[in-house]
Enzyme design. Structure first.
Site, PDB file in Angstrom:
ATOM      1  CG  ASP A   8      -2.029   1.003   1.162  1.00  0.00           C
ATOM      2  OD1 ASP A   8      -2.057   1.791   0.194  1.00  0.00           O
ATOM      3  OD2 ASP A   8      -2.887   1.001   2.070  1.00  0.00           O
ATOM      4  CD  GLU A 103      -5.526  -0.900  -1.529  1.00  0.00           C
ATOM      5  OE1 GLU A 103      -5.240  -1.688  -0.607  1.00  0.00           O
ATOM      6  OE2 GLU A 103      -6.521  -0.152  -1.491  1.00  0.00           O
TER       7      GLU A 103
END
Length: 353
Positions: A8, A103
């Site tokens: 992420d 992500e």
């Protein structure tokens, strides 16, 4: 047993802006169009200290942090950086499932670089992102996707957290049930009605009880509370639709829905800006007090180009509901579908001009 890494990128859009403009480093940066109906696409960690968050109305962000630097989003640039990060992932595995521009899940059960552990793979990827892209990313390492995603958020920003198989039970038990995917405010309140606030509480409920009270989702919760998630990392799975829904505490009339539709359109628009592909169709979903589901959709000549345009279309779809003025509804949702690659969408527009 799978070895899953969830990567992420930290405050991705805002971090790209700070990277490319040194004068912005250390300052609160909010990526958003200005305007009464605009929402925040991203906020730097300096802005988050003031309570600014993604999908928040931009006017509220400005009140919370008057000193913030507001920048209009530059999605072509963010997509280019996202592709660079994807190239780094590909050095380690071909099993990459992007969730958005910032992500992705990686299955590194058998990695391409010969590193002995998934933790070392995650550490190497983060270092390569730092060195080559001058950005930071947080990573979670776990035996499945569900746990890896929770882990990546555990030490943000610029963190790495590992959940070993033998630690799953002790890690999950004290967590609030709101950490489970799909548990929003409505489900959380339902669970509190059963005296369930933590995952440990949830684990004390047997499967027939959960299924009886929450249907198929109760079965899913039963598994998640035990750290069970058999879903595979599926490479290049294109987004089919994006939506935001709200179930009302009390059923409402169609004429009372405009504020809800506007708010949901903002959330859907903010989510769509994280996609590399472009949606052409707007969908309005309604559920009556009798649990009948109605949907209305519209595909305009050109894809919606702003949150205001999406909202306008969603509100116009409400006018296509031909029911009694006294009909009440328990749920409303605003969605976008019919996704196409950006290049293909542009080419289709040329054909219609």
């Amino acid at each position: 047993m799978r070895k899953i890494v969830h990567i992420d990128m930290d405050a991705f859009y805002a971090s790209v802006e700070q990277r490319d403009n040194p004068q912005l480093r250390g300052k609160p940066v909010v990526v958003a169009w200005r305007g009464s109906r605009s929402v925040v696409c991203a906020a730097s960690y300096e802005a988050r200290k003031f309570g600014v968050r993604s999908a928040m109305p931009a006017v509220r962000a400005e009140r919370l942090c008057p000193s913030a630097v507001f920048l209009p989003p530059d999605f072509p640039r963010y997509r280019a950086v996202s592709r660079q990060a994807r190239e780094i992932f590909k050095r380690h595995t071909d099993l990459i499932e992007p969730l958005s521009l910032d992500e992705a899940y990686l299955d590194v059960s058998h990695n391409k670089t010969g590193l002995p552990t998934a933790t070392q793979v995650a550490r190497t990827i983060r270092e390569q992102i730092r060195t080559e892209l001058n950005l930071t990313a947080s990573a979670g390492v776990a035996p499945n996707k569900f746990l890896a995603k929770i882990a990546s958020d555990w030490k943000k920003p610029d963190g790495l957290f590992v959940i070993q198989p033998e630690d799953v039970d002790s890690f999950l038990s004290p967590l609030s049930v709101e950490r489970l995917p799909g548990v929003g405010k409505v489900t959380e309140e339902k669970l509190k009605g059963f005296d369930v606030q933590t995952i440990a509480d949830l684990r004390r409920m047997d499967l027939p009880t959960l299924e009886g009270r929450l249907g198929r989702y109760g079965v899913r919760l039963f598994d998640l509370a035990r750290g069970i998630d058999e879903s595979e990392v599926i490479p290049d799975r294109p987004t089919q639709s994006i939506s935001a829904e709200d179930t009302f505490e009390q059923d409402v009339l169609l004429t009372e829905m405009e504020p809800m539709i506007r708010r949901l359109a903002e959330h859907t628009w903010a989510a769509s800006r994280k996609e590399s592909r472009i949606a052409r169709t707007v969908v309005l979903k309604l559920k009556t007090s009798e649990f009948t589901i109605l949907t209305r959709s519209h595909t305009p000549h050109a894809p919606p180009s702003s949150c205001e345009e999406l909202t306008s279309i969603a509100l116009s779809l409400r006018d296509r509901i031909d029911l009694s003025p006294k009909q009440r509804f328990r749920l409303v949702g605003v969605g976008m579908s019919n996704f196409h690659d950006a290049d293909n969408a542009s080419a289709q527009l040329v054909l219609f001009e």
